[in-house]
Design a protein around this motif. Structure first.
Motif: not given
Length: 580
Positions: A225-230, A241-242, A284-291, A296-298
């Motif tokens: 999963a993505p990680v939030v820093s700060g 991070s993605p 944060v939600r990151t969504t991956a996409a590819k043709a 898919k989201a995490a």
């Protein structure tokens, strides 16, 4: 027992009954294309038989909607018909109930492409064809080559090119229901002129698809999963991070959330914590996409509540109005978690402040054309740090529209030696500039760009007009063309000689014109008393012999009919007929 055998076992009786009842059409049949059902022709005009079928196919092909038919060996079919397949646990995914509708603009009913398109829409894709161009099955794989390969997958579209395996001239598509192994698949399909069915396809059968189209069947996998820093504090910036994805080349997009609600425009890997986020927890939600893959989201773990320290906006400023020169934009300054003591406004163009633009209205002047507008609202309150909130940046300001108050026009006589003059017209804004290009039969005349035009012999037969281009900085230029003149012609002269004989009069008619030699065309000769004759000029001369009329002094009328370069003209005179 193999998977194929297990699937076939409960269907042997149903398939046998279908074969006996004539439900399966295994004789080769040509593929055809057709559009949505055309309107019925009048009864007496309807073609019949083969001619009617071809006519329907030709009309259909024009719309890019397809009806195609595929023919497999008898042993390949597992079931035929919605009812029989449904009873055997081999359904149509709901298509049987909605087959009268069109999907991806394909022909409805029993049609392989409409069925495959329905299964893709049913799997989550929009009901909009994912490519431009024809819809024939043979075009599917070639239209989306980046998601077409030789690897079968459940949920993919099996695709046959035209005249390949079971397909006819329009190709064929089907839905992959099961992948037994790399050499055997089970498909569901529909077929124009046939029926819905399930079938087994093997490489050894010679019916293996030309390819497999992965519109919505491949899956992206989130490995981490993505990680939030700060530090979660107003004025700080968080970085995400993605996450880790497979395939690794998937494109990742970001959406930040505050208390579970998406933050408008927060779609980058970093997030500046404004006062509006005070006390919120951030994810944060990151969504991956590819043709060819389903997105898919995490989602990351939540931060602690954002610490106070600044004013926060509860409703962001909004810019409204028409983004075009000469229009006025308005700024709604938004709302705050705590009422500020004062607010101030500053408008910006391409990120730079606009001098004097410090009120909530902004007139879009011509110098702003093509540039993006934004606005900042600064809020102040005692014991709080000042906070600046930006309205979303607009798209580029569109150029203004020039308006015609008087259309351009050409005046003068369209004859060689004469001068034509163009009135360029009048426009708003009144300081718009105009340029002129003279046209001969719609084509630009070389070096003819002034307000006047000298007509010459070169223009004979042509129609003259002027193209006026109107321009002004910050406005969209426009070009207007005046009405064209009549064809440029010269005025001819008719001369006639009479030679009287004992019983006849011979007239010799000559037609001449400046710049034109010889003059061609026809002359109508009329003599009082009923004589009329149309004669053809040859090298500018025509001859007429008048006989059989009683001796008399008679009125003579000569009418030259003209041509594209020479105007029509008439002449009257007297002729003395000698009598018979």
């Amino acid at each position: 027992m193999s998977l194929r055998s297990r699937l076939r076992a409960p269907l042997i009786a149903a398939a046998s009954a279908a074969l006996v009842g004539g439900l399966l059409a295994f004789a080769p049949a040509p593929a055809a294309t057709a559009s949505a059902a055309p309107a019925a022709a009048p009864k007496g005009d309807r073609p019949s038989g083969k001619a009617a079928m071809l006519a329907r196919e030709n009309r259909a092909a024009a719309d890019g909607l397809t009806r195609s038919r595929a023919v497999f060996a008898r042993s390949s079919y597992l079931c035929v018909g919605y009812k029989a397949c449904g009873q055997a646990g081999m359904g149509s995914g709901g298509y049987a109930a909605v087959s009268d509708k069109m999907y991806w603009r394909m022909y409805s009913g029993h049609n392989c492409t409409n069925y495959a398109a329905y299964r893709m829409v049913h799997s989550g894709l929009p009901n909009q064809r994912p490519w431009s161009g024809g819809g024939n099955a043979t075009y599917w794989g070639t239209s989306v080559p980046t998601i077409t390969d030789r690897t079968p997958a459940v949920g993919a579209v099996a695709w046959w090119k035209a005249n390949t395996g079971p397909a006819g001239s329009a190709g064929h598509v089907a839905y992959v229901e099961k992948v037994v192994d790399s050499d055997e698949i089970i498909i569901s399909q529909d077929s124009w002129g046939g029926d819905f069915s399930w079938a087994v396809v093997t490489k050894a059968s010679g019916n293996w698809p030309s390819g497999f189209i992965h519109f919505n069947d491949l899956k992206l996998v989130n490995k981490a999963a993505p990680v939030v820093s700060g530090v979660a504090k107003v004025g700080a910036t968080l970085t995400a991070s993605p996450g880790t994805w497979n395939p690794t080349d998937a494109k990742v997009s970001y959406q930040w959330f505050a208390n579970g609600v998406a933050i408008p425009s927060a779609t980058k890997s970093t997030l500046a914590l404004s006062g509006s986020l005070l006390g919120d927890v951030i994810k944060v939600r990151t969504t991956a996409a590819k043709a060819g893959y389903a997105a898919k989201a995490a989602t990351s773990a939540a931060t602690s509540a954002v610490l106070p320290g600044v004013l926060s906006s509860t409703r962001a400023p909004v810019i409204s109005g028409t983004l075009q020169v000469q229009h006025v934009l308005s700024l709604e300054t938004g709302a705050w978690n705590v009422a500020p003591d004062s607010t101030s406004v500053q408008w910006y163009v391409d990120g730079q402040p606009i001098a004097g633009a410090t009120v909530t209205k902004l007139r879009l002047t011509p110098d702003l054309a093509g540039r993006a507008i934004s606005a900042a609202v600064v809020a102040n309150r005692a014991y709080y740090d000042p906070i600046t909130v930006w309205a979303p940046t607009t798209a580029a300001v569109a150029p203004g529209t020039l308006r015609t108050t008087r259309a351009p026009a050409v005046s003068g006589t369209a004859k060689p030696g004469q001068v034509l003059t163009v009135d360029p017209g009048a426009y708003r804004p009144t300081d718009a500039t105009t340029t002129v290009q003279w046209l001969r039969d719609g084509q630009p005349v070389l070096n003819a760009t002034g307000p006047t035009y000298q007509v010459t012999a070169v223009d004979l037969g042509a129609q003259i007009s002027a193209s006026v281009t109107v321009s002004r900085a910050g406005f969209t230029a426009m070009t207007l063309t005046t009405p064209h003149t009549a064809p440029v012609r010269v005025t001819p002269r008719i001369r006639v000689q009479q030679l009287r004989g004992k019983h006849a009069v011979r007239l010799t008619i000559r037609v001449t014109a400046p710049y034109v030699s010889p003059v061609d065309g026809t002359v109508v000769v009329r003599v009082q008393g009923g004589f009329r004759k149309v004669v053809q000029l040859r090298h500018g001369v025509a001859r007429v012999r008048i006989v059989g009329m009683p001796k008399a002094k008679r009125a003579l009328s000569l009418s030259y009919r003209g041509n594209r370069t020479v105007a029509a003209v008439a002449r009257k005179g007297i002729v003395r007929t000698p009598g018979p």
